[in-house]
Design an enzyme around this catalytic site. Structure first.
Site, PDB file in Angstrom:
ATOM      1  N   LYS A  69       0.892  -1.330  -0.002  1.00 18.08           N
ATOM      2  CA  LYS A  69      -0.111  -0.210   0.028  1.00 18.08           C
ATOM      3  C   LYS A  69       0.851   1.228  -0.207  1.00 18.08           C
ATOM      4  O   LYS A  69       1.919   1.404   0.752  1.00 18.08           O
ATOM      5  CB  LYS A  69      -0.913   0.039   1.276  1.00 18.08           C
ATOM      6  CG  LYS A  69      -1.949   1.205   1.200  1.00 18.08           C
ATOM      7  CD  LYS A  69      -2.849   0.824   2.542  1.00 18.08           C
ATOM      8  CE  LYS A  69      -3.768   1.919   2.625  1.00 18.08           C
ATOM      9  NZ  LYS A  69      -4.611   1.846   3.825  1.00 18.08           N
ATOM     10  N   SER A 144      -9.766   1.855   3.085  1.00 17.53           N
ATOM     11  CA  SER A 144      -8.863   2.571   2.098  1.00 17.53           C
ATOM     12  C   SER A 144      -7.724   1.783   1.096  1.00 17.53           C
ATOM     13  O   SER A 144      -7.195   2.520   0.564  1.00 17.53           O
ATOM     14  CB  SER A 144      -8.218   3.745   2.871  1.00 17.53           C
ATOM     15  OG  SER A 144      -7.141   3.077   3.779  1.00 17.53           O
ATOM     16  N   SER A 168      -9.589  -0.507   7.364  1.00 21.71           N
ATOM     17  CA  SER A 168      -9.276  -0.225   5.844  1.00 21.71           C
ATOM     18  C   SER A 168      -8.578  -1.382   5.235  1.00 21.71           C
ATOM     19  O   SER A 168      -8.383  -1.420   3.930  1.00 21.71           O
ATOM     20  CB  SER A 168      -8.014   0.834   5.835  1.00 21.71           C
ATOM     21  OG  SER A 168      -8.796   2.145   5.892  1.00 21.71           O
TER      22      SER A 168
END
Lengths: 473, 94
Positions: A69, A144, A168
Site C-alpha cells: 500500500k 482505504s 481499511s
C-alpha cells in the site's frame, strides 16, 4: 502463494519468470490498482530470490511477488499516500515491514492505490483516480486499502500489505472477496507507515486465502525497537494446518445483526457461522452494548490524532511547497490548502475542533472514556467465548456512480470494523458467501489480543471446508 | 447549530489551512452534521470511567543512550523543496 513456493522448489518456475508474468499482467490492469510499479526493483528482487532459493533454508516468501500500500515507505521508490502534498517524496529508508519482506526474499512489485492518507472507504479520493473492483468494475473495491484488495483479487500479485485504522484492510477484503487481517495493535511495526491515527493504525496482510495471509503475517510481525508501541514478546509461527474447531466458543453479538445490516449480507454471514458450528464450534450469545458508539468515538479520536500527525505537511522538509510565499505562515496555509484533498481537510478540521479549547472535554475526553467501555465490553465477552463472529461490512460493494456524497453515511460503513481498532484487537475478514448479484460477502472474526493464531487457524480450517474464497475470482 | 462560520475560520487558522468562502461554507455544513451525530455519546454514563488513549498497557519505551547511525544528509535534502549549504531553506522568518 504456497503453491508458487512449491513450484520454485521443484524448479518448475523461477522467481524471475513469475515476476515477469505479474508485471505483464499489471501493464494491462484496467482496475487502477497501482500508483507506482517498480519493474526494475522487482526484477532485481527476483534475481536476489533466485540466489536465496539455492539454499535449503529459504523461507516460504522467497521469490513471491507482493504489492505494498502506498502509505508504507519504500526506499528509493516514491511514496505518495495518494496525496498531492507528498509530490516528489522518495523515502530514504524502508519501513520495517518492507525490510522484513525483502530480507525473506519477497519481490516488491509496486505501490497500491488508496484513499488519500488512508482516509476513506472507497479508494476514490486519490490523486491517481479511483480503483475499481475486479469482481465488478462499476463498483468500488472498498477502502482505504482498495488498491491492495483489487490487486490481490485480480491476481496482479500473490499477496499484499494494507493498513487498517478503522477497517481499511477488512472492508476491501470483504468487498473484493479475499482474506485480510488487521493484527493486534503493537504486533506489527508501524515504523515507516505514514501515520494517520497512531493509537489505531496497524499494517496487515491481504491475500487470496487465510493460509497465504498467515505466511505474510508471520513474515512481518515481531518486536521492533524503532516503533515505541511495538510489544516485546515471543511471536511463534502460525500453524498452517489450521485448528480443530471442536469446542471452540464462537461469540455472536446481537449488536452486529441489527438495524442497518443488509438482509443478504446477514444471511450469508449466518450461513458462514453455521459452517463453523457444523465443524464443531459452539455458538455463544455475547453482548457488546457500547459497540454502537464506535463510529462516533472513532471519528473523534482518529481525527484528533490525524490533525496532529498531519501537521508535519507544511511545505518545509519534503513534498509540495507553494510558489512565492509571502511569509512562513502564508507558505503553511497555502501549501496545505493546495496539497490536501477535501476529505483530508474535513478530518483535520474536525480533529482540530474536538481538541480545541472549550470542546476538548465534551468531545475528545468523552470519546476516550467511551473507548474504555468498548474495550471492557470485549474483555467481558472474551471471558465467555474464544472468538467473536459477525459481518465485516453492513453492505456489499456499491456502484461508484451511486456513491453518496455524504461523509457521515460513508463513516457508518465502518460500524462493525471500528470496535476492534478502538480496543486494539486482531480481526480477520474472509469470504463467506455472495449476495444475489454475486458480490462477495465478508465474515469478520475477532479474538483477544495476540490471538491471531485463532483467527488464522479458524480461517484456514473454514477455507479447507468451503470454496467461497475460490469462487467468482 | 453546532459550529458557526466564525468557528470554522478559527479552526482553519489553527490547522493552518487557507479556505475560500465556498469551502468554508461546505465544511461548516459537513462538520455540523458530523458533530450532531456525536451527540449520541451524551447518552453514555462515563462517570468515573478512565479515558483510553492507547489500546495496550505499555509504558515508556526507552533505549540505551548510545550513538547510532543516521540517514545520509544528501539523501534527506533531495526531498526538500529548497535547500542551501546543507540546510533546508524557508522564507524569511525575522
Amino acid at each position: 502463494m504456497l503453491e508458487t513456493a512449491r513450484q520454485y522448489r521443484r524448479c518448475k518456475k523461477s522467481p524471475v519468470e513469475k515476476t515477469r508474468a505479474f508485471l505483464e499482467k499489471i501493464r494491462s490492469d484496467t482496475f487502477n490498482a497501482f500508483i507506482t510499479v517498480d519493474e526494475a526493483g522487482a526484477l532485481q528482487g527476483a534475481q536476489v530470490a533466485e540466489e536465496l532459493l539455492k539454499s535449503p533454508d529459504a523461507g516460504a516468501l522467497a521469490g513471491i511477488p507482493v504489492a505494498i500500500k502506498d502509505n508504507i515507505c519504500t526506499r528509493g521508490v516514491r511514496t505518495t499516500c495518494a496525496s498531492k502534498i507528498l509530490s516528489g517524496f522518495v523515502p530514504t529508508y524502508d519501513a520495517t515491514v518492507v525490510k522484513k519482506l525483502k530480507e525473506q526474499g519477497a519481490v516488491i512489485l509496486g505501490k497500491t492505490n488508496l484513499d488519500e492518507f488512508a482516509m476513506g472507504s472507497t479508494t476514490t479520493s486519490s490523486i491517481a483516480g479511483p480503483t475499481r473492483n475486479p469482481r465488478d468494475p462499476s463498483r468500488t473495491p472498498g477502502g482505504s486499502s482498495g488498491g491492495s484488495g483489487a490487486a490481490v483479487a485480480a491476481g496482479l500479485c500473490a499477496g499484499a500489505l494494507g493498513s487498517d485504522t478503522g477497517g481499511s484492510i477488512r472492508m476491501p477484503a470483504s468487498f473484493c472477496g479475499i482474506t485480510g487481517l488487521k493484527p493486534t495493535y503493537g504486533s506489527v511495526s508501524r515504523y515507516g507507515l505514514v501515520a494517520f491515527a497512531s493509537s489505531l493504525d496497524q499494517i496487515g496482510p491481504m491475500a487470496p486465502t487465510a493460509r497465504d495471509a498467515a505466511v505474510l503475517f508471520d513474515a512481518i510481525k515481531g518486536y521492533d525497537p524503532l516503533d515505541s508501541t511495538s510489544v516485546p514478546r515471543d511471536y511463534g509461527p502460525t500453524d498452517l494446518d489450521g485448528i480443530d474447531l471442536k469446542g471452540l466458543r464462537i461469540g455472536v453479538p446481537e449488536e452486529f445483526f441489527g438495524e442497518g445490516l443488509n438482509q443478504e449480507v446477514k444471511a450469508a454471514v449466518q450461513s458462514g457461522i453455521a459452517v463453523l458450528e457444523d465443524m464443531g464450534g459452539r455458538i455463544v450469545e455475547v453482548g457488546l452494548p457500547h459497540a454502537g458508539y464506535g463510529v462516533a468515538v472513532f471519528y473523534i479520536v482518529a481525527t484528533a490524532e490525524a490533525s496532529s500527525n498531519l501537521a508535519r505537511y507544511d511545505g518545509v522538509r519534503y513534498g509540495l511547497r507553494v510558489q512565492d510565499p509571502l511569509d512562513l505562515g502564508d507558505m503553511y496555509a497555502r501549501t496545505r490548502a493546495t496539497g490536501f484533498g477535501p476529505e483530508v481537510k474535513r478530518r483535520i478540521m474536525l480533529g482540530t475542533y474536538v481538541l480545541s479549547a472549550g470542546y476538548y472535554d465534551a468531545y475528545y475526553r468523552k470519546a476516550s472514556q467511551v473507548r474504555t467501555l468498548i474495550a471492557e465490553d470485549f474483555r467481558s465477552a472474551f471471558s465467555r467465548c474464544d472468538i467473536i463472529a459477525g459481518p465485516t461490512t453492513p453492505v456489499t460493494a456499491f456502484r461508484l456512480d451511486e456513491m453518496i456524497d455524504d461523509p457521515l453515511s460513508l463513516y457508518l460503513l465502518d460500524i462493525y470494523t471500528i470496535p476492534a481498532n478502538l480496543a486494539g484487537l486482531p480481526a480477520l475478514s474472509m469470504p463467506c458467501g455472495f449476495d444475489s448479484l454475486g458480490l462477495p460477502v465478508g465474515m469478520q472474526l475477532m479474538a483477544p489480543h495476540f490471538r491471531e493464531d485463532l483467527l488464522l487457524g479458524a480461517g484456514i480450517s473454514f477455507q479447507d471446508r468451503t470454496a467461497y474464497h475460490q469462487e467468482g475470482s | 447549530m453546532k459550529i458557526t462560520d466564525g468557528e470554522v475560520l478559527h479552526v482553519a487558522a489553527l490547522a493552518r489551512i487557507r479556505l475560500d468562502n465556498s469551502e468554508a461554507r461546505g465544511l461548516r455544513s459537513d462538520l455540523d452534521k458530523i458533530l450532531g451525530y456525536m451527540d449520541i455519546l451524551a447518552a453514555v454514563d462515563t462517570t468515573g470511567v478512565n479515558p483510553t488513549h492507547h489500546p495496550l498497557p505499555l509504558v515508556n519505551a526507552m533505549r540505551d543512550d548510545r550513538e547510532q547511525g543516521c540517514q545520509d544528509l544528501a539523501d534527506v535534502l533531495r526531498n526538500a523543496p529548497q535547500h542551501e549549504d546543507g540546510y533546508i531553506a524557508v522564507p524569511r522568518v525575522i
